[in-house]
Design a protein around this motif. Structure first.
Motif, PDB file in Angstrom:
ATOM      1  N   ALA A   8       0.840  -1.189   0.000  1.00 39.27           N
ATOM      2  CA  ALA A   8       0.000   0.000   0.000  1.00 39.27           C
ATOM      3  C   ALA A   8       0.880   1.246   0.000  1.00 39.27           C
ATOM      4  O   ALA A   8       1.929   1.282   0.637  1.00 39.27           O
ATOM      5  CB  ALA A   8      -0.915   0.000   1.217  1.00 39.27           C
ATOM      6  N   THR A   9       0.470   2.272  -0.747  1.00 39.89           N
ATOM      7  CA  THR A   9       1.222   3.521  -0.796  1.00 39.89           C
ATOM      8  C   THR A   9       0.286   4.700  -0.566  1.00 39.89           C
ATOM      9  O   THR A   9      -0.917   4.623  -0.809  1.00 39.89           O
ATOM     10  CB  THR A   9       1.925   3.707  -2.160  1.00 39.89           C
ATOM     11  OG1 THR A   9       0.929   3.718  -3.198  1.00 39.89           O
ATOM     12  CG2 THR A   9       2.918   2.598  -2.416  1.00 39.89           C
ATOM     13  N   HIS A  10       0.868   5.797  -0.094  1.00 36.77           N
ATOM     14  CA  HIS A  10       0.121   7.040   0.077  1.00 36.77           C
ATOM     15  C   HIS A  10       0.295   7.876  -1.185  1.00 36.77           C
ATOM     16  O   HIS A  10       1.388   7.957  -1.753  1.00 36.77           O
ATOM     17  CB  HIS A  10       0.637   7.793   1.305  1.00 36.77           C
ATOM     18  CG  HIS A  10       0.470   7.033   2.581  1.00 36.77           C
ATOM     19  ND1 HIS A  10      -0.604   7.201   3.415  1.00 36.77           N
ATOM     20  CD2 HIS A  10       1.239   6.062   3.141  1.00 36.77           C
ATOM     21  CE1 HIS A  10      -0.484   6.382   4.460  1.00 36.77           C
ATOM     22  NE2 HIS A  10       0.627   5.689   4.310  1.00 36.77           N
ATOM     23  N   ARG A  11      -0.780   8.510  -1.631  1.00 37.36           N
ATOM     24  CA  ARG A  11      -0.753   9.207  -2.910  1.00 37.36           C
ATOM     25  C   ARG A  11      -1.246  10.643  -2.768  1.00 37.36           C
ATOM     26  O   ARG A  11      -2.237  10.913  -2.092  1.00 37.36           O
ATOM     27  CB  ARG A  11      -1.629   8.462  -3.920  1.00 37.36           C
ATOM     28  CG  ARG A  11      -1.714   9.109  -5.296  1.00 37.36           C
ATOM     29  CD  ARG A  11      -2.455   8.199  -6.266  1.00 37.36           C
ATOM     30  NE  ARG A  11      -3.811   7.915  -5.834  1.00 37.36           N
ATOM     31  CZ  ARG A  11      -4.630   7.041  -6.416  1.00 37.36           C
ATOM     32  NH1 ARG A  11      -4.195   6.358  -7.475  1.00 37.36           N
ATOM     33  NH2 ARG A  11      -5.848   6.843  -5.966  1.00 37.36           N
ATOM     34  N   ALA A  12      -0.538  11.554  -3.437  1.00 37.87           N
ATOM     35  CA  ALA A  12      -0.985  12.933  -3.576  1.00 37.87           C
ATOM     36  C   ALA A  12      -1.194  13.207  -5.061  1.00 37.87           C
ATOM     37  O   ALA A  12      -0.340  12.854  -5.883  1.00 37.87           O
ATOM     38  CB  ALA A  12       0.041  13.900  -3.003  1.00 37.87           C
ATOM     39  N   ASP A  37      11.947   7.755  -1.201  1.00 39.77           N
ATOM     40  CA  ASP A  37      10.940   8.395  -0.347  1.00 39.77           C
ATOM     41  C   ASP A  37       9.635   8.605  -1.102  1.00 39.77           C
ATOM     42  O   ASP A  37       8.551   8.520  -0.525  1.00 39.77           O
ATOM     43  CB  ASP A  37      11.449   9.746   0.163  1.00 39.77           C
ATOM     44  CG  ASP A  37      12.662   9.617   1.068  1.00 39.77           C
ATOM     45  OD1 ASP A  37      12.804   8.558   1.698  1.00 39.77           O
ATOM     46  OD2 ASP A  37      13.459  10.564   1.125  1.00 39.77           O
ATOM     47  N   ALA A  38       9.751   8.928  -2.383  1.00 34.13           N
ATOM     48  CA  ALA A  38       8.560   9.215  -3.180  1.00 34.13           C
ATOM     49  C   ALA A  38       8.859   8.993  -4.653  1.00 34.13           C
ATOM     50  O   ALA A  38      10.004   9.064  -5.090  1.00 34.13           O
ATOM     51  CB  ALA A  38       8.098  10.662  -2.954  1.00 34.13           C
ATOM     52  N   ALA A  39       7.803   8.712  -5.409  1.00 36.47           N
ATOM     53  CA  ALA A  39       7.899   8.575  -6.859  1.00 36.47           C
ATOM     54  C   ALA A  39       6.955   9.587  -7.479  1.00 36.47           C
ATOM     55  O   ALA A  39       5.756   9.588  -7.193  1.00 36.47           O
ATOM     56  CB  ALA A  39       7.535   7.164  -7.285  1.00 36.47           C
ATOM     57  N   VAL A  40       7.496  10.460  -8.341  1.00 38.98           N
ATOM     58  CA  VAL A  40       6.715  11.544  -8.933  1.00 38.98           C
ATOM     59  C   VAL A  40       6.505  11.260 -10.409  1.00 38.98           C
ATOM     60  O   VAL A  40       7.451  10.912 -11.124  1.00 38.98           O
ATOM     61  CB  VAL A  40       7.440  12.894  -8.761  1.00 38.98           C
ATOM     62  CG1 VAL A  40       6.551  14.044  -9.252  1.00 38.98           C
ATOM     63  CG2 VAL A  40       7.840  13.116  -7.308  1.00 38.98           C
ATOM     64  N   ALA A  59       3.166   7.890   5.123  1.00 43.52           N
ATOM     65  CA  ALA A  59       2.253   9.030   5.082  1.00 43.52           C
ATOM     66  C   ALA A  59       3.045  10.332   4.997  1.00 43.52           C
ATOM     67  O   ALA A  59       3.938  10.577   5.820  1.00 43.52           O
ATOM     68  CB  ALA A  59       1.355   9.024   6.317  1.00 43.52           C
ATOM     69  N   PRO A  60       2.781  11.179   4.017  1.00 44.54           N
ATOM     70  CA  PRO A  60       3.562  12.410   3.841  1.00 44.54           C
ATOM     71  C   PRO A  60       3.088  13.522   4.778  1.00 44.54           C
ATOM     72  O   PRO A  60       1.988  13.468   5.342  1.00 44.54           O
ATOM     73  CB  PRO A  60       3.275  12.778   2.390  1.00 44.54           C
ATOM     74  CG  PRO A  60       1.873  12.300   2.160  1.00 44.54           C
ATOM     75  CD  PRO A  60       1.755  11.017   2.971  1.00 44.54           C
ATOM     76  N   ASP A  61       3.918  14.535   4.907  1.00 41.98           N
ATOM     77  CA  ASP A  61       3.543  15.762   5.588  1.00 41.98           C
ATOM     78  C   ASP A  61       2.694  16.567   4.597  1.00 41.98           C
ATOM     79  O   ASP A  61       3.215  17.202   3.682  1.00 41.98           O
ATOM     80  CB  ASP A  61       4.811  16.531   5.984  1.00 41.98           C
ATOM     81  CG  ASP A  61       4.510  17.823   6.737  1.00 41.98           C
ATOM     82  OD1 ASP A  61       3.399  18.375   6.582  1.00 41.98           O
ATOM     83  OD2 ASP A  61       5.395  18.291   7.462  1.00 41.98           O
ATOM     84  N   GLU A  62       1.375  16.518   4.777  1.00 44.72           N
ATOM     85  CA  GLU A  62       0.481  17.126   3.792  1.00 44.72           C
ATOM     86  C   GLU A  62       0.691  18.633   3.680  1.00 44.72           C
ATOM     87  O   GLU A  62       0.623  19.198   2.581  1.00 44.72           O
ATOM     88  CB  GLU A  62      -0.976  16.809   4.150  1.00 44.72           C
ATOM     89  CG  GLU A  62      -1.296  15.321   4.065  1.00 44.72           C
ATOM     90  CD  GLU A  62      -2.777  15.030   4.247  1.00 44.72           C
ATOM     91  OE1 GLU A  62      -3.573  16.000   4.272  1.00 44.72           O
ATOM     92  OE2 GLU A  62      -3.136  13.837   4.347  1.00 44.72           O
ATOM     93  N   SER A  82      -5.161  16.439  -3.586  1.00 42.94           N
ATOM     94  CA  SER A  82      -5.907  15.406  -2.869  1.00 42.94           C
ATOM     95  C   SER A  82      -4.953  14.326  -2.387  1.00 42.94           C
ATOM     96  O   SER A  82      -3.965  14.004  -3.051  1.00 42.94           O
ATOM     97  CB  SER A  82      -6.985  14.783  -3.769  1.00 42.94           C
ATOM     98  OG  SER A  82      -6.396  14.128  -4.869  1.00 42.94           O
ATOM     99  N   PHE A  83      -5.253  13.762  -1.216  1.00 45.97           N
ATOM    100  CA  PHE A  83      -4.431  12.712  -0.629  1.00 45.97           C
ATOM    101  C   PHE A  83      -5.299  11.472  -0.405  1.00 45.97           C
ATOM    102  O   PHE A  83      -6.449  11.581   0.044  1.00 45.97           O
ATOM    103  CB  PHE A  83      -3.845  13.163   0.713  1.00 45.97           C
ATOM    104  CG  PHE A  83      -2.901  14.326   0.599  1.00 45.97           C
ATOM    105  CD1 PHE A  83      -1.543  14.126   0.414  1.00 45.97           C
ATOM    106  CD2 PHE A  83      -3.374  15.631   0.668  1.00 45.97           C
ATOM    107  CE1 PHE A  83      -0.661  15.198   0.307  1.00 45.97           C
ATOM    108  CE2 PHE A  83      -2.507  16.712   0.565  1.00 45.97           C
ATOM    109  CZ  PHE A  83      -1.149  16.491   0.378  1.00 45.97           C
ATOM    110  N   ASP A  84      -4.763  10.315  -0.740  1.00 45.53           N
ATOM    111  CA  ASP A  84      -5.485   9.077  -0.471  1.00 45.53           C
ATOM    112  C   ASP A  84      -4.493   7.933  -0.301  1.00 45.53           C
ATOM    113  O   ASP A  84      -3.283   8.101  -0.470  1.00 45.53           O
ATOM    114  CB  ASP A  84      -6.501   8.761  -1.581  1.00 45.53           C
ATOM    115  CG  ASP A  84      -5.846   8.513  -2.934  1.00 45.53           C
ATOM    116  OD1 ASP A  84      -4.652   8.840  -3.102  1.00 45.53           O
ATOM    117  OD2 ASP A  84      -6.518   7.995  -3.834  1.00 45.53           O
ATOM    118  N   LEU A  85      -5.010   6.772   0.050  1.00 47.05           N
ATOM    119  CA  LEU A  85      -4.205   5.576   0.259  1.00 47.05           C
ATOM    120  C   LEU A  85      -4.516   4.584  -0.848  1.00 47.05           C
ATOM    121  O   LEU A  85      -5.684   4.266  -1.099  1.00 47.05           O
ATOM    122  CB  LEU A  85      -4.519   4.952   1.627  1.00 47.05           C
ATOM    123  CG  LEU A  85      -3.704   3.710   2.012  1.00 47.05           C
ATOM    124  CD1 LEU A  85      -2.242   4.072   2.217  1.00 47.05           C
ATOM    125  CD2 LEU A  85      -4.280   3.077   3.279  1.00 47.05           C
TER     126      LEU A  85
END
Length: 298
Positions: A8-12, A37-40, A59-62, A82-85
């Protein structure tokens, strides 16, 4: 088939109005969040806007993400992030469930699970579904294959180049149809590796020589050219920039197949090549994407 369960990943996610702003946002995010740390990722939509997605392992620092996006694209976009899992999922299996063999003229692009479904009178090109872009299910790839089939009905080009080969599908198709050596290139080293693996899987490894190169900036192009046929499934802006160098590597009356273009971009790309003495022969539209067949005059 081995199960590949993606954690599972956190997504913005957010949408931007143009490519310049999208590049600015991607540059800022990739500078702050290190690899791992992240994939853009940024993708152009058919309406010309750009979708940007950032996947985080944790979970990122929103507030920080909104601040970074706001600095690159303005407060309105920052507020709209928007942020979701994204749930854990076996994406390879899910892709295989959705993908079926794709016919394109004499060619059929398929995964290993569908080898038995390729008609005996067609040339099967095996590309694994896990390698999303370039499987043949994208309109640009299918359009290129259809235009290649059109060219091969009346010509047997001796010197062929697959520029920006990706998974290698176009070079593999040409090698299978012509039974001749050809050159393929890509700017991305992992793509070069994948294309070589796919060429071997399709029993044309000895025919398809794949190099890592930016544009035409390698001596291999002059050595193997001038080319009678160039396949270039890239993007509109790089294709416009490559018009001049490509013209210098074309044999008289050579054919060029261009794709990776949204339909509104086709006119500008065609004009760039017409200015270098290439005349339009045929175009094809699939799912909002356009493929162009051009011929060097004289």
């Amino acid at each position: 088939m081995t199960s590949t369960l993606t954690p599972a990943t956190h997504r913005a996610s957010f949408t931007l109005a143009d490519e310049i702003t999208a590049r600015q946002a991607v540059d800022v995010l990739t500078e702050v969040f290190f690899e791992g740390d992240a994939a853009v990722a940024a993708f152009e939509r058919p309406d010309g806007r750009w979708d940007v997605t950032v996947h985080f392992a944790d979970a990122p620092d929103e507030a920080l993400v909104r601040e970074l996006v706001g600095g690159a694209a303005g407060p309105a976009v920052a507020e709209a992030v928007s942020f979701d899992l994204v749930e854990a999922k076996d994406w390879v299996k899910a892709s295989l469930d959705d993908l079926v063999p794709v016919p394109a003229g004499r060619f059929v692009v398929h995964g290993s699970h569908d080898r038995a479904r390729v008609p005996t009178n067609k040339l099967g090109i095996e590309i694994e579904a896990a390698l999303a872009f370039g499987t043949g299910h994208h309109g640009t790839t299918r359009g290129c294959l259809l235009l290649l089939d059109h060219v091969l009905k009346s010509r047997r080009p001796r010197r062929v180049l697959d520029l920006g080969t990706g998974t290698g599908v176009l070079g593999i198709a040409a090698a299978k149809a012509l039974h001749r050596p050809l050159l393929a290139s890509d700017i991305d080293l992992p793509s070069v590796r994948v294309a070589r693996e796919n060429a071997a899987i399709n029993s044309v490894g000895p025919l398809v020589r794949i190099i890592s190169a930016t544009g035409f900036a390698a001596p291999d192009f002059a050595h193997d050219g001038p080319f009678d046929l160039v396949l270039a499934n890239i993007l509109a802006n790089p294709l416009r920039q490559l018009a001049g160098p490509m013209r210098q590597h074309l044999a008289p009356k050579a054919h060029v197949i261009l794709s990776g273009l949204l339909t509104p971009q086709a006119r500008g790309v065609t004009a760039a090549y017409r200015a270098r003495g290439l005349v339009p022969v045929k175009h094809i539209r699939i799912e909002g994407w356009c493929g162009l067949l051009l011929r060097r005059a004289g």
